[in-house]
Design a protein around this motif. Structure first.
Motif, PDB file in Angstrom:
ATOM      1  N   ILE A 152      56.833  56.941  20.482  1.00  0.00           N
ATOM      2  CA  ILE A 152      58.024  57.487  21.227  1.00  0.00           C
ATOM      3  C   ILE A 152      58.115  59.248  21.491  1.00  0.00           C
ATOM      4  O   ILE A 152      58.196  59.469  22.734  1.00  0.00           O
ATOM      5  N   GLN A 195      58.433  44.981  16.565  1.00  0.00           N
ATOM      6  CA  GLN A 195      58.849  45.223  18.208  1.00  0.00           C
ATOM      7  C   GLN A 195      57.620  46.252  18.572  1.00  0.00           C
ATOM      8  O   GLN A 195      56.767  45.852  19.465  1.00  0.00           O
ATOM      9  N   CYS A 196      57.674  47.447  18.157  1.00  0.00           N
ATOM     10  CA  CYS A 196      56.436  48.250  18.300  1.00  0.00           C
ATOM     11  C   CYS A 196      55.118  48.073  17.552  1.00  0.00           C
ATOM     12  O   CYS A 196      54.777  48.839  16.990  1.00  0.00           O
ATOM     13  N   CYS A 203      56.605  46.207  25.781  1.00  0.00           N
ATOM     14  CA  CYS A 203      57.631  47.545  26.233  1.00  0.00           C
ATOM     15  C   CYS A 203      58.517  47.178  27.136  1.00  0.00           C
ATOM     16  O   CYS A 203      59.579  47.799  27.158  1.00  0.00           O
ATOM     17  N   CYS A 206      62.040  46.674  25.031  1.00  0.00           N
ATOM     18  CA  CYS A 206      62.226  47.829  24.382  1.00  0.00           C
ATOM     19  C   CYS A 206      63.186  48.599  24.578  1.00  0.00           C
ATOM     20  O   CYS A 206      63.306  49.116  25.728  1.00  0.00           O
ATOM     21  N   CYS A 212      60.127  56.615  25.896  1.00  0.00           N
ATOM     22  CA  CYS A 212      59.206  56.440  25.239  1.00  0.00           C
ATOM     23  C   CYS A 212      57.755  57.298  25.920  1.00  0.00           C
ATOM     24  O   CYS A 212      57.619  56.659  26.992  1.00  0.00           O
TER      25      CYS A 212
HETATM   26  S1  SF4 Z   1      58.133  51.367  24.653  1.00  0.00           S
HETATM   27 FE1  SF4 Z   1      56.553  50.239  23.770  1.00  0.00          FE
HETATM   28  S2  SF4 Z   1      55.387  51.881  22.734  1.00  0.00           S
HETATM   29 FE2  SF4 Z   1      57.423  52.684  23.242  1.00  0.00          FE
HETATM   30  S3  SF4 Z   1      58.576  52.362  21.228  1.00  0.00           S
HETATM   31 FE3  SF4 Z   1      58.940  50.632  22.621  1.00  0.00          FE
HETATM   32  S4  SF4 Z   1      57.476  49.110  22.159  1.00  0.00           S
HETATM   33 FE4  SF4 Z   1      56.757  51.054  21.400  1.00  0.00          FE
END
Ligand code: SF4
Length: 359
Positions: A152, A195-196, A203, A206, A212
């Motif tokens: 992030i 999730q990550c 993503c 997310c 991020c």
């Molecule tokens: S956008 Fe993707 S890489 Fe970024 S925090 Fe979310 S899941 Fe993780």
């Protein structure tokens, strides 16, 4: 430092709402008992939730309080731990239970600083217990949290270096919620876990994809930066299973090496692979076993991977003839089948004995 547009308070709001909708109902999340939290954290180090959950339950059933664990015999603790690997965790846990009982009257210290002085408790575990059980506003940074933060916030420092750790810790300190540090830490850890995730995070769904760094620059796979892993060492372990009647000769591993405190067989380690016991350096004890017993010519071979070691393990079975008897070298002792069942053993030896239909 976190940027102006991303105030910690907004970050936490988003994180908490994601957590409330998505988290798994894990057993140890439903308690503020420091003993249960500590148990779960030690069991889950280097272990997947699915594998660790039955162990957590077994430990709680056998040792419902820190007093029960402190009073247990180390051998029983190791036996219960069998199959989880990294046995020093079990030994440290047992040691720490005794320390908590003897030095603190059975009450866990309530701050991360005091907890981290206990054996086997690193910064992460200490912070996790302090925040989950006692509400201390400290950030618990495990591998999941490092990954989330690196991606992030675009942190490119090596997460294993001292400098890197300081950078991550400074940002984590800004982020941690002072109102509800327990939920904040649980949420960060869970966010990284489901999730990550390390490979191919989704993503698109997310809640942080608008801010991020890794998503914006498509560098999810490059973050976090970790220094190269230690080289994996190859070892060649030649075990001799000495059987007399129904009993097998076993020994407790006492040296500072893998599987300390567990029981194994007579062992000769070699520098490389051997195809027959004749290729091993001369060894009087082995010669006696071979003279007085019948060797099963074909050994059972396994490859066993540990974090930094690749073990090439062979088991040769030698059955001592009925008319003979052997004097065992110091340390080795014959155990009956029932005794062997209860001894703590490396999982590999347990597997062998089951495959041989001995257990
Ligand atoms: S956008 Fe993707 S890489 Fe970024 S925090 Fe979310 S899941 Fe993780």
């Amino acid at each position: 430092m976190i940027s102006e547009h991303l105030r910690a308070i907004d970050f936490n709001k988003k994180l908490k709402s994601w957590y409330l909708k998505n988290h798994r109902p894990l057993l140890w999340r439903q308690t503020t008992d420091p003993y249960k939290i500590w148990l779960s954290e030690i069991i889950l180090q280097q272990t997947r939730v699915a594998q660790g959950t039955p162990y957590y339950q077994k430990f709680l059933d056998n040792y419902p309080t820190v007093f029960d664990l402190a009073n247990a015999d180390e051998r029983d603790v190791l036996r219960l731990w069998q199959g989880l690997g990294y046995y020093s965790r079990a030994r440290n846990m047992h040691f720490t239970a005794r320390q908590i009982v003897n030095d603190f009257g059975g009450k866990f210290p309530e701050t991360a600083a005091a907890l981290s002085k206990l054996k086997g408790l690193g910064h992460y575990t200490a912070a996790a217990i302090a925040s989950f059980a006692f509400g201390e506003a400290v950030a618990a940074i495990d591998g999941n949290v490092y990954r989330v933060m690196a991606r992030i916030f675009g942190i490119k420092s090596d997460m294993l270096s001292n400098e890197g750790k300081k950078e991550f810790a400074a940002i984590a300190k800004e982020l941690v919620s002072h109102e509800d540090p327990a939920t904040y830490n649980q949420a960060m850890i869970e966010f990284g876990a489901i999730q990550c995730v390390p490979v191919s995070p989704n993503c698109a769904i997310c809640p942080f994809n608008d801010i991020c760094y890794a998503f914006a620059f498509n560098v999810q796979n490059a973050l976090p930066v970790k220094s190269k892993k230690m080289a994996v060492k190859k070892r060649f372990l030649n075990y001799f299973v000495i059987q007399q009647g129904q009993d097998l000769a076993m020994q407790e591993r006492k040296t500072k090496d893998i599987w300390k405190g567990l029981y194994d067989f007579y062992l000769i380690e070699s520098a490389g692979p051997v195809e027959s016991p004749d290729e091993l350096p001369e060894n009087q004890t082995l010669q006696t076993f071979l003279m007085k017993g019948n060797l099963r010519e074909v050994p059972k071979s396994y490859i066993h991977l540990l974090t930094h070691q690749k073990l090439h393990v062979q088991f040769w079975w030698i059955k001592i003839r009925d008319e003979e008897s052997v004097d065992l070298p110091i340390g080795l002792k014959f155990f009956s089948k029932n005794e062997i069942e209860t001894l703590p053993k490396p999982i590999l030896i347990d597997t062998l004995l089951k495959e041989e239909k001995y257990l």
